[in-house]
Design a protein around this motif. Structure first.
Motif, PDB file in Angstrom:
ATOM      1  N   VAL A  31       0.833  -1.205   0.000  1.00 61.28           N
ATOM      2  CA  VAL A  31       0.000   0.000   0.000  1.00 61.28           C
ATOM      3  C   VAL A  31       0.866   1.254   0.000  1.00 61.28           C
ATOM      4  O   VAL A  31       0.482   2.301  -0.525  1.00 61.28           O
ATOM      5  CB  VAL A  31      -0.958  -0.016   1.209  1.00 61.28           C
ATOM      6  N   SER A  32       2.072   1.148   0.587  1.00 58.65           N
ATOM      7  CA  SER A  32       2.969   2.305   0.644  1.00 58.65           C
ATOM      8  C   SER A  32       3.542   2.643  -0.727  1.00 58.65           C
ATOM      9  O   SER A  32       4.195   3.674  -0.888  1.00 58.65           O
ATOM     10  CB  SER A  32       4.120   2.016   1.610  1.00 58.65           C
ATOM     11  N   GLU A  33       3.331   1.771  -1.709  1.00 58.50           N
ATOM     12  CA  GLU A  33       3.826   1.938  -3.072  1.00 58.50           C
ATOM     13  C   GLU A  33       5.347   1.884  -3.147  1.00 58.50           C
ATOM     14  O   GLU A  33       5.945   2.278  -4.150  1.00 58.50           O
ATOM     15  CB  GLU A  33       3.305   3.241  -3.702  1.00 58.50           C
ATOM     16  N   LYS A  34       5.981   1.351  -2.080  1.00 59.06           N
ATOM     17  CA  LYS A  34       7.435   1.182  -2.152  1.00 59.06           C
ATOM     18  C   LYS A  34       7.808   0.132  -3.191  1.00 59.06           C
ATOM     19  O   LYS A  34       8.829   0.221  -3.852  1.00 59.06           O
ATOM     20  CB  LYS A  34       7.989   0.775  -0.788  1.00 59.06           C
ATOM     21  N   GLN A  35       6.954  -0.892  -3.283  1.00 57.60           N
ATOM     22  CA  GLN A  35       7.241  -1.965  -4.215  1.00 57.60           C
ATOM     23  C   GLN A  35       6.157  -2.131  -5.273  1.00 57.60           C
ATOM     24  O   GLN A  35       6.361  -2.804  -6.251  1.00 57.60           O
ATOM     25  CB  GLN A  35       7.387  -3.290  -3.435  1.00 57.60           C
ATOM     26  N   GLY A  36       5.005  -1.557  -5.033  1.00 52.52           N
ATOM     27  CA  GLY A  36       3.909  -1.762  -5.963  1.00 52.52           C
ATOM     28  C   GLY A  36       3.376  -3.183  -5.862  1.00 52.52           C
ATOM     29  O   GLY A  36       3.202  -3.714  -4.771  1.00 52.52           O
ATOM     30  N   ILE A  37       3.123  -3.822  -6.994  1.00 54.68           N
ATOM     31  CA  ILE A  37       2.563  -5.164  -7.033  1.00 54.68           C
ATOM     32  C   ILE A  37       3.672  -6.160  -7.347  1.00 54.68           C
ATOM     33  O   ILE A  37       4.364  -6.043  -8.366  1.00 54.68           O
ATOM     34  CB  ILE A  37       1.457  -5.273  -8.103  1.00 54.68           C
ATOM     35  N   LEU A  38       3.851  -7.150  -6.462  1.00 59.44           N
ATOM     36  CA  LEU A  38       4.867  -8.179  -6.672  1.00 59.44           C
ATOM     37  C   LEU A  38       4.189  -9.546  -6.758  1.00 59.44           C
ATOM     38  O   LEU A  38       3.482  -9.946  -5.834  1.00 59.44           O
ATOM     39  CB  LEU A  38       5.867  -8.198  -5.512  1.00 59.44           C
ATOM     40  N   PRO A  39       4.379 -10.282  -7.855  1.00 57.84           N
ATOM     41  CA  PRO A  39       3.802 -11.623  -7.942  1.00 57.84           C
ATOM     42  C   PRO A  39       4.470 -12.565  -6.950  1.00 57.84           C
ATOM     43  O   PRO A  39       5.666 -12.451  -6.671  1.00 57.84           O
ATOM     44  CB  PRO A  39       4.091 -12.042  -9.386  1.00 57.84           C
ATOM     45  N   MET A  40       3.693 -13.489  -6.396  1.00 58.48           N
ATOM     46  CA  MET A  40       4.205 -14.466  -5.443  1.00 58.48           C
ATOM     47  C   MET A  40       4.268 -15.841  -6.110  1.00 58.48           C
ATOM     48  O   MET A  40       3.456 -16.154  -6.985  1.00 58.48           O
ATOM     49  CB  MET A  40       3.315 -14.516  -4.191  1.00 58.48           C
ATOM     50  N   ARG A  41       5.230 -16.634  -5.708  1.00 58.51           N
ATOM     51  CA  ARG A  41       5.415 -17.968  -6.292  1.00 58.51           C
ATOM     52  C   ARG A  41       4.697 -19.008  -5.451  1.00 58.51           C
ATOM     53  O   ARG A  41       4.817 -19.013  -4.225  1.00 58.51           O
ATOM     54  CB  ARG A  41       6.899 -18.302  -6.378  1.00 58.51           C
ATOM     55  N   LYS A  42       3.980 -19.913  -6.111  1.00 53.01           N
ATOM     56  CA  LYS A  42       3.227 -20.971  -5.434  1.00 53.01           C
ATOM     57  C   LYS A  42       3.983 -22.289  -5.514  1.00 53.01           C
ATOM     58  O   LYS A  42       4.458 -22.671  -6.587  1.00 53.01           O
ATOM     59  CB  LYS A  42       1.839 -21.123  -6.076  1.00 53.01           C
ATOM     60  N   ASP A  43       4.102 -22.990  -4.362  1.00 48.78           N
ATOM     61  CA  ASP A  43       4.760 -24.290  -4.383  1.00 48.78           C
ATOM     62  C   ASP A  43       3.718 -25.413  -4.418  1.00 48.78           C
ATOM     63  O   ASP A  43       2.516 -25.183  -4.461  1.00 48.78           O
ATOM     64  CB  ASP A  43       5.722 -24.452  -3.196  1.00 48.78           C
TER      65      ASP A  43
END
Length: 260
Positions: A31-43
């Motif tokens: 929400v702070s927009e430091k990183q924006g949207i980062l995809p997460m990896r599913k195992d």
């Protein structure tokens, strides 16, 4: 046993991990927009994870499910804006405990005062309750049982319809407030028992079913759907609540738990 939640590693690095076996895609939305949207990896076990850089304790985030909706972290440590707001990163290592030992009392020696943080003082906070601890010692109390403080909707509540088991109620003072309260209790020789609820969850703001199969129809309860401790996918549901029990000992120096 897998841990889930946001784990601040220092140096601006934070590991995010969440279990959501039936969800196709999850992204971290800072929400702070430091990183924006980062995809997460599913195992293969259904755990999503990502390590983000440039993160600070206090930064807020959601998990974006299937690119459509933003939801708080099921294992959020703090919900500063309530049950519908973003989760906040907590660096538990940053709190420096002055009292290094818990107050271990045999149960038969405990003189227990059941304490509702929201009504015990005019302030309705951990700080307000801590100011009245000398009164309890004068009564001969040597243990306080805090009614549930896991994040629930609203500011005042019995606490039995919490929906974020790892998040300390924001209106009471959050994680920092609980730690300060526990330390002040220990300084007076008062043991701290925390009331935890592992047999049901509240309805308002409860997004856990969107992540995990946390309920089962195998049993019925007076409070709503039963927790899935022995049905399909129950292994990770058990891990979630076992980790929660350990979490209070590891991060808050709680002396004992009372199970609802």
């Amino acid at each position: 046993m897998r841990k889930t939640g946001a784990f601040y590693k220092g140096g601006g690095r934070c590991l995010f991990e969440v279990w959501a076996p039936s969800v196709e895609r999850i992204s971290l939305n800072m929400v702070s927009e430091k990183q924006g949207i980062l995809p997460m990896r599913k195992d293969r076990e259904g755990y999503f994870s990502v390590t983000a850089e440039g993160i600070s304790p206090g930064d807020r985030y959601f998990y974006r499910l299937n690119g459509k909706v933003d939801r708080p972290d099921p294992a959020s440590n703090f919900q500063p804006e309530g049950v519908f707001g973003p989760s906040s990163i907590v660096d538990h290592a940053a709190f420096k405990w002055k009292m290094s030992e818990r107050v271990s009392l045999p149960p038969e020696e405990m003189i227990i005062y059941e304490l509702h943080v929201g009504t015990f003082s005019p302030e309705g906070t951990f700080d307000g309750a801590a100011a009245k601890l000398p009164y309890l010692t004068e009564l001969g109390i040597n243990a306080v049982e805090i009614m549930p403080v896991a994040q629930f909707p609203g500011d005042r509540n019995w606490g039995y319809d919490g929906v974020y088991p790892f998040a300390v109620q924001n209106s009471y003072g959050g994680p920092e407030g609980l730690k300060e309260f526990v330390e002040k209790c220990h300084a007076l020789g008062i043991s701290v028992i925390l009331d935890v609820v592992y047999n049901h969850l509240g309805p308002e703001g409860n997004f856990l079913p969107e992540f995990m199969p946390c309920f089962t129809d195998r049993y019925t309860t007076p409070w709503g759907k039963a927790i899935n401790f022995d049905d399909s996918y129950s292994y990770a549901v058990r891990d979630f609540f076992i980790r929660n029990a350990l979490y209070w000992f590891e991060n808050y120096q709680i002396d004992a738990l009372r199970l609802d």
